[in-house]
Write a protein that holds these residues in place. Structure first.
Motif, short mmCIF file in Angstrom:
data_model
loop_
_atom_site.label_atom_id
_atom_site.label_comp_id
_atom_site.label_asym_id
_atom_site.label_seq_id
_atom_site.Cartn_x
_atom_site.Cartn_y
_atom_site.Cartn_z
N TYR A 1 -6.24 3.59 -2.45
CA TYR A 1 -6.92 4.25 -1.34
C TYR A 1 -6.63 3.56 -0.01
N GLY A 2 -5.92 2.46 -0.06
CA GLY A 2 -5.51 1.78 1.16
C GLY A 2 -6.65 1.15 1.94
N ARG A 3 -7.74 0.80 1.24
CA ARG A 3 -8.89 0.22 1.95
C ARG A 3 -9.83 -0.46 0.96
N LYS A 4 -10.82 -1.12 1.52
CA LYS A 4 -11.88 -1.70 0.72
C LYS A 4 -12.97 -0.66 0.47
N VAL A 5 -13.51 -0.69 -0.75
CA VAL A 5 -14.55 0.27 -1.12
C VAL A 5 -15.78 -0.50 -1.60
N GLY B 1 -16.80 -6.67 2.32
CA GLY B 1 -16.38 -5.31 2.67
C GLY B 1 -16.14 -4.41 1.48
N ARG C 1 -5.89 -0.59 -3.71
CA ARG C 1 -4.68 -0.24 -2.97
C ARG C 1 -4.34 1.26 -3.04
N GLN D 1 -10.93 -4.30 -2.72
CA GLN D 1 -9.67 -3.84 -2.13
C GLN D 1 -8.93 -3.02 -3.18
N LEU E 1 0.83 -1.19 0.00
CA LEU E 1 0.00 0.00 0.00
C LEU E 1 0.88 1.25 0.00
#
Length: 407
Positions: free
Chosen positions: A69-73, A62, A67, A65, A17
């Motif tokens: 944004y460093g999160r799951k959307v 969730g 990367r 994923q 990330l």
């Protein structure tokens, strides 16, 4: 750009990330326009259910994923009804692009609808992945953001011809086979006829076309056409038709007392709704399809199980499996890209290589024009509601009964 092969599961990002990830969107907006009313509503309902199932699976984990944004959307799915009207379909995709500002698009169903709607994602440079338009005319326009999981109708015709040649070698069908060819008056139907014509020209010792005529979509009375078939002295009845026309035409075929050694309606034949409507008159019909639940691989079995659990009243057909895998392909591409950047997602799709999918052969990789080049499975309806895959050998589940027995 090289793209590593991935399995059918959504891949975890292997790239570390970024140190300072962007905030990114609150959700990934994906849009589709489907024929939920009108002549194609039966299949449109399946597409909607398949897209919703694929989105639910992602959101239950969730989201995607991404990367960058460093999160799951999570994924937000927006679906409109085009009422089986091409102009409406195009306008609603324009609405998705301009008003809903979607990050990507999933395709609709039916050649005329898909041909109209795909102008929009190309114009706005939005990634579009479909599983409901196979006519080559859709992909010969030089569009760069359009991708399809449906192999061409010409390839469908070639697959049936390959199977017929095998039956001729086994002396189950005559050689050459005299064919009465009828086809819907669309680019879909013309591709089917072109495939048969090409094979007849290349192998006149195997195939002879004695009738070649188009018909209009969504017909009510095919009696005049079938009368021409009756006088054509053909041994094979080769029709390319949508589901409703297949049911109507085959019912009238039986009422007219027609009989041929080989009968096909292109991709139509084993659908549960058709077999219920036609009863024994659907027996022995051969079809070449982009998918069948009898394909003996683990991915197909897993899909069949999850579909039955999610939609116990909807039998799994190709128009369930293909849109489901269409949505998953888009989500895999977005995950691999790591963002919703449209140009980057398109580039990922252009080079993507996905294995262990529900498609025959299990492989998703797009050609330069955006269309997949995947094998078909050839099936035959047998009495008592049974269907078997008769070709190719790697997918085969039973032997063909040919020539078609006299009633």
């Amino acid at each position: 750009m090289a793209c590593a092969a991935v399995t059918a599961g959504l891949v975890a990002a292997s790239t570390p990330l970024p140190a300072r990830a962007e905030a990114g969107p609150s959700d990934v907006v994906v849009g589709a326009v489907l024929p939920l009313t009108g002549e194609e509503s039966r299949v449109g309902t399946y597409f909607k259910a398949a897209y919703e199932l694929a989105v639910k699976e992602v959101n239950d984990r969730g989201g995607l994923q991404l990367r960058q944004y460093g999160r799951k959307v999570p994924v937000k799915l927006v679906i409109y009804d085009d009422k089986t009207d091409p102009a409406t379909s195009r306008n609603l995709y324009e609405r998705l692009a301009v008003q809903d500002r979607v990050d990507a698009m999933l395709g609709g169903y039916s050649t005329d609808l898909v041909q109209a709607q795909t102008v929009v994602p190309q114009q706005h440079q939005i990634p579009y992945v479909g599983g409901g338009g196979a006519a080559s005319a859709i992909y010969k326009r030089g569009f760069k953001t359009i991708f399809s999981l449906l192999a061409s109708i010409e390839n469908l015709a070639y697959s049936e011809c390959d199977f017929i040649e095998e039956m001729q070698a086994q002396k189950k069908l005559p050689k050459p086979l005299k064919m009465a060819v009828v086809y819907e008056n669309t680019s879909h139907g013309r591709d089917f006829a072109a495939g048969l014509q090409a094979r007849a020209k290349a192998k006149p010792q195997n195939f002879q076309i004695v009738m070649n005529e188009a018909f209009d979509l969504h017909g009510k009375d095919f009696t005049p056409l079938l009368q021409k078939v009756k006088t054509a002295n053909a041994q094979a009845f080769m029709s390319d038709a949508h589901l409703d026309d297949y049911i109507t035409m085959q019912r009238q075929y039986a009422q007219a007392g027609l009989h041929h050694a080989y009968v096909t309606y292109g991709a139509r034949g084993p659908e549960k709704s058709a077999r219920e409507a036609l009863g024994k008159n659907a027996d022995y019909i051969v079809a070449a399809s982009w998918w069948n639940q009898l394909i003996p691989n683990a991915a197909v079995k897993a899909f069949d199980d999850k579909w039955a659990k999610a939609y116990p009243k909807l039998n799994a057909e190709w128009y369930a499996a293909l849109p489901y895998e269409t949505a998953r392909t888009l989500f895999i591409a977005m995950t691999e890209t790591g963002s919703v950047d449209k140009a980057k997602v398109v580039e990922t799709l252009r080079h993507i290589d996905i294995r262990d999918t529900v498609l025959p052969g299990g492989h998703i990789k797009f050609e330069a024009d955006g269309q997949i080049n995947a094998p078909f499975v050839v099936t035959q309806n047998l009495p008592d509601g049974r269907t078997v895959i008769v070709y190719p050998h790697a997918e085969k589940t039973g032997d063909a009964v040919l020539p078609v027995p006299n009633p």
